[in-house]
Motif scaffolding. Sequence first.
Motif, PDB file in Angstrom:
ATOM      1  N   VAL A 272       0.865  -1.186   0.000  1.00  0.00           N
ATOM      2  CA  VAL A 272       0.000   0.000   0.000  1.00  0.00           C
ATOM      3  C   VAL A 272       0.895   1.227   0.000  1.00  0.00           C
ATOM      4  N   GLU A 273       0.705   2.069  -1.004  1.00  0.00           N
ATOM      5  CA  GLU A 273       1.530   3.271  -1.134  1.00  0.00           C
ATOM      6  C   GLU A 273       0.873   4.472  -0.447  1.00  0.00           C
ATOM      7  N   SER A 274      -0.461   4.533  -0.505  1.00  0.00           N
ATOM      8  CA  SER A 274      -1.173   5.628   0.162  1.00  0.00           C
ATOM      9  C   SER A 274      -2.607   5.184   0.419  1.00  0.00           C
ATOM     10  N   CYS A 275      -3.219   5.843   1.401  1.00  0.00           N
ATOM     11  CA  CYS A 275      -4.626   5.577   1.711  1.00  0.00           C
ATOM     12  C   CYS A 275      -5.183   6.863   2.286  1.00  0.00           C
ATOM     13  N   THR A 276      -6.046   7.527   1.524  1.00  0.00           N
ATOM     14  CA  THR A 276      -6.530   8.854   1.900  1.00  0.00           C
ATOM     15  C   THR A 276      -8.033   8.959   1.687  1.00  0.00           C
ATOM     16  N   VAL A 277      -8.624   9.947   2.317  1.00  0.00           N
ATOM     17  CA  VAL A 277     -10.052  10.224   2.143  1.00  0.00           C
ATOM     18  C   VAL A 277     -10.197  11.434   1.234  1.00  0.00           C
ATOM     19  N   VAL A 278     -10.945  11.237   0.126  1.00  0.00           N
ATOM     20  CA  VAL A 278     -11.161  12.301  -0.850  1.00  0.00           C
ATOM     21  C   VAL A 278     -12.633  12.330  -1.232  1.00  0.00           C
ATOM     22  N   ASP A 279     -13.291  13.444  -0.959  1.00  0.00           N
ATOM     23  CA  ASP A 279     -14.693  13.631  -1.363  1.00  0.00           C
ATOM     24  C   ASP A 279     -15.586  12.479  -0.927  1.00  0.00           C
ATOM     25  N   GLY A 280     -15.471  12.092   0.319  1.00  0.00           N
ATOM     26  CA  GLY A 280     -16.345  11.066   0.863  1.00  0.00           C
ATOM     27  C   GLY A 280     -15.978   9.654   0.484  1.00  0.00           C
ATOM     28  N   GLU A 281     -14.808   9.477  -0.094  1.00  0.00           N
ATOM     29  CA  GLU A 281     -14.366   8.147  -0.467  1.00  0.00           C
ATOM     30  C   GLU A 281     -12.980   7.872   0.111  1.00  0.00           C
ATOM     31  N   ALA A 367       4.155   0.339   2.047  1.00  0.00           N
ATOM     32  CA  ALA A 367       5.393   0.712   1.379  1.00  0.00           C
ATOM     33  C   ALA A 367       6.192   1.664   2.259  1.00  0.00           C
ATOM     34  N   GLU A 368       7.489   1.701   2.041  1.00  0.00           N
ATOM     35  CA  GLU A 368       8.342   2.638   2.780  1.00  0.00           C
ATOM     36  C   GLU A 368       7.891   4.063   2.479  1.00  0.00           C
ATOM     37  N   GLY A 369       7.785   4.865   3.531  1.00  0.00           N
ATOM     38  CA  GLY A 369       7.345   6.245   3.368  1.00  0.00           C
ATOM     39  C   GLY A 369       5.844   6.437   3.464  1.00  0.00           C
ATOM     40  N   PHE A 370       5.083   5.381   3.717  1.00  0.00           N
ATOM     41  CA  PHE A 370       3.634   5.518   3.874  1.00  0.00           C
ATOM     42  C   PHE A 370       3.323   6.479   5.014  1.00  0.00           C
ATOM     43  N   THR A 371       2.318   7.317   4.809  1.00  0.00           N
ATOM     44  CA  THR A 371       1.923   8.310   5.817  1.00  0.00           C
ATOM     45  C   THR A 371       0.535   7.976   6.356  1.00  0.00           C
ATOM     46  N   THR A 372       0.415   7.900   7.669  1.00  0.00           N
ATOM     47  CA  THR A 372      -0.883   7.637   8.292  1.00  0.00           C
ATOM     48  C   THR A 372      -1.711   8.921   8.297  1.00  0.00           C
ATOM     49  N   GLY A 389       2.576  -2.658  14.258  1.00  0.00           N
ATOM     50  CA  GLY A 389       4.012  -2.831  14.407  1.00  0.00           C
ATOM     51  C   GLY A 389       4.683  -3.516  13.245  1.00  0.00           C
ATOM     52  N   PRO A 390       4.119  -4.606  12.709  1.00  0.00           N
ATOM     53  CA  PRO A 390       4.747  -5.281  11.559  1.00  0.00           C
ATOM     54  C   PRO A 390       4.595  -4.528  10.240  1.00  0.00           C
ATOM     55  N   GLY A 391       4.026  -3.316  10.277  1.00  0.00           N
ATOM     56  CA  GLY A 391       3.955  -2.512   9.068  1.00  0.00           C
ATOM     57  C   GLY A 391       2.832  -2.883   8.132  1.00  0.00           C
ATOM     58  N   ARG A 392       1.667  -3.229   8.688  1.00  0.00           N
ATOM     59  CA  ARG A 392       0.486  -3.526   7.875  1.00  0.00           C
ATOM     60  C   ARG A 392      -0.534  -2.416   8.035  1.00  0.00           C
ATOM     61  N   LEU A 393      -1.368  -2.236   7.014  1.00  0.00           N
ATOM     62  CA  LEU A 393      -2.405  -1.218   7.058  1.00  0.00           C
ATOM     63  C   LEU A 393      -3.499  -1.612   8.030  1.00  0.00           C
ATOM     64  N   VAL A 394      -3.893  -0.661   8.877  1.00  0.00           N
ATOM     65  CA  VAL A 394      -4.996  -0.860   9.806  1.00  0.00           C
ATOM     66  C   VAL A 394      -5.975   0.284   9.618  1.00  0.00           C
ATOM     67  N   LEU A 395      -7.232  -0.041   9.426  1.00  0.00           N
ATOM     68  CA  LEU A 395      -8.298   0.967   9.397  1.00  0.00           C
ATOM     69  C   LEU A 395      -9.142   0.810  10.644  1.00  0.00           C
TER      70      LEU A 395
END
Length: 935
Positions: A272-281, A367-372, A389-395
Amino acid sequence: MAQSLADLTSAGVQRILRFFPESSQAEREELRATARRLLDTHGEKVLTPLRPVERVLWYLASEGRAEDLVEVVRGQRRDPGVFLVAGARRPRLVLPGLRSLALPDRITALERPDLKMTAQLTSVEWRGDDLVWGGYAFVANLPRPSGRMIGRFAVLEHADTGERIKLRLRRTKNEEATAASGQALHCYDRTGFEVAVPARRLRELAGRGAGQWFLSVGIPGPGGAYETRVRQREVGTAGHNQVRHLADGSRLVVGFTKDAVGITVQQPPVEVESCTVVDGELVLVARVRSGHKAPTTVSVVEGETRLDSPLTALSAPSGSADDAFRRYRAVFSLDRLTADDPPGIKTRQFKVTFRGAEGRGQAAHLAEGFTTGRHRFAAGRELAVHRDGPGRLVLATRAVRAVVDAMTVTDAGELVLTGAYPREEAAGKKVVLRHGTRFEEKELPVEVADGRFTVRIDPEAAPQVHGPALPLCPGRWYLFFRDVDAWDKSEDVPVTLRPEQVGELPLRFNGPQHAGGQPRAFTVDRRNFDRIFIEPERMLAPDEHGTYRQRILREAHFHKQRKLPLRDAVLYLSFGGKQFSDSPRFVYDELVRRGVAVEHIWTQDEGLPEMPAEARVVGWGSRAWYEALARSRYVVVNTPVGDWFVTRPGQKVVQTWHGTPLKKVGKDLLGSPQSSPAYIAGLPHSYRQFDFVVSPNAHTTEIMRRAYSIEGEMLESGYPRNDIFHAADRDIRAARVREQLGLPEGKKVVLYAPTWREDQRHASKLYKLDLRIDLAAAQAELGHDHVLLFRKHSSVHGNVPGAGQGFVWDVTRYPDIADLYLVADVLITDYSSALFDFAHSDKPMLFFTYDLEHYRDTLRGLYFDFTTRAPGPLLETSEELVKALRGLDAVEAEYRDKYTRFKKDFCEPRDGQATARVVDRMLAGGPHAPASTGG
């Protein structure tokens, strides 16, 4: 699993063995016959599953060797499970102090399972690109199997193939090993280790492909090497996974699997390179390594809820030279994701998985550099795009949190935490600092502006809700935001650390300089990935901390100090150093008033209670404390000192004690669940330590002399602490206490001071707060013209609901309950000895005895019929209690005669001269004796 001899015996027989030195002849014969019969029936195989010392105990019992068994049991009471090991090839058990004890080889022979190994990780750090693990490892009861490095080793072992890679291990000194062992015989300081994995070796691991490698440490010992996997700890770098990205695209997770330390090599084809909220999505962008098949779907799952989104290809940016990855996008409706969001502070955590056409799942590695990030989607609620801790995406959907993103320390030693917290969420909230096990709370000032917050913490002067600012005591202190009008902690919102900042911990700093000593050290660290806490250093120095060090201090330092001349000093010990209070405080005040030329030394425990500025303060169990105990001409205590202590010639040790007995004590507890024959057998020695024991009344004198086996003098002087009720300046004192607490004028003051319940404990063994008063209902009925001062027993730990809301005042940390008696208009208690003290005031008392039958008949037992002699009503429900508070005039009238009789039975003498009598007796015959006034 094979049954042991202990498994085959009744609880009664096992209790005989436990208290064998105090057992009767009939009980000893029952134990011998039972052990012999079971051995004859089942053979000595029933001894094999037992621990080594238990084998010795049951063998001696079966042989009827009573004198030997007495000595072994007593030795094990001092230091359970500890022994010496003799024999390099064929190890055998030797009991300390009992080397001449004749035992057959089959009983003393030690097998490998008898010599258990501990390997504990204490730190993880990166030195450049090199990984360094620190910790300690020892075989129990083998403190120094070898003084050389030869034979000690560390290895990484592959979880599947068993392949082993040897690592360099450097021995270090680690005093934590000895303290953590919890025993007093062996020193494990030289069992520390440092294992370095150079960057070259880490690249080699990655080159071997994906897999898991566990760290083990080996130690030479009797019969060969002992080896075990290294275990993680609960907090800090040694308790959390860390991710390291290598140039070849591999990821190294330095962390833990099922508590074991290791390195997991991962080569994920998709990240996962990025995960963001844009216009309700919620928009997730993934990258797939060239040469690998892309997943088709992203699944977000929590419980029965599952949302799927297809992965669609994104075109590469114009002119991009990055041919290593192909990028894809998945989109989720924020409304659907948060549709079933729970209310309040509950957290709902989603698992994110990549899935291929065949349905197989892959973890959503970052991915390296991912921003929460965080997105507020409703009042008080946010969607957290987080990582573990192991570097996985959590929502997660959760209460909007205050997230620290900067930590600094001022030149004055003040910790400053700043972070993000939306203005609309911070409005109407305060910051609470709460101890992790004591549950003590501080309220901290907070600055909020433009969606940011700042908390400044002076760890040597943290404000209390009710009372003076005090230092933070050792332990972990966690931060929370709480509504200013919240009734309790149930809706507290934890303060966490921004994931990108976890690498900045631990943050170590020195607090403000305080009078008479060096500044204390403090650490900011984390638990559960991002829950930050502040931890003061423990009060005792490394060479004072732990059971082993305490034994050395007692046996060496204390006895050395006893050979030096006595000093003109008074050492005070009130409730083990928990307070500046009780009769020792009044003896101190009297000596100061008289101007007796002595140094005053007060004992302070790790709770860091408030102490008099004019006195020298020493930490309980410190080197300075042992020196003061050995050399002070006078020692004033209100609890036992320790069975190792013996008064020296020329020294006066005064036991003021701390209560009139209603609940049974000492020998009178025999036969109850609370009885300990060993404790009871030691009472005569314990009370020979004292030159005299203070008694408040004839009732106490009779009971204490019998129940505590007191052979020496008892001074029936009255308790010095109760002189406060008869002091000429009591009204002035009361006004001063009211001002210190900030009590409102014109409101009736109710003091609630219950005792503890032995059968109400936390998992940590601390006593629970057994709260049966409906404080919310009481506030609704009484709040406009009453305040309730809640005084927990010093052994009880738990939050008081409603404290700080104007009606309930938590005054547990106020130094002395005697001052609170002065401002109270009425006392509520149960079986606490507070009732005998408060009777000196002539003010009404109510007794909240909701568990009278259980407490009297099962738990503890009472010395007299409380139902007929109590100087106030016995009440079973919160409603009855509130009604009685509304009708105090009627209560006083109804119980006036009983109250008068009660004072006659339990409050004599009560002339306000108890302190003078105690001090005169303490000084008599010594260099500070008052001049004779006879003529």
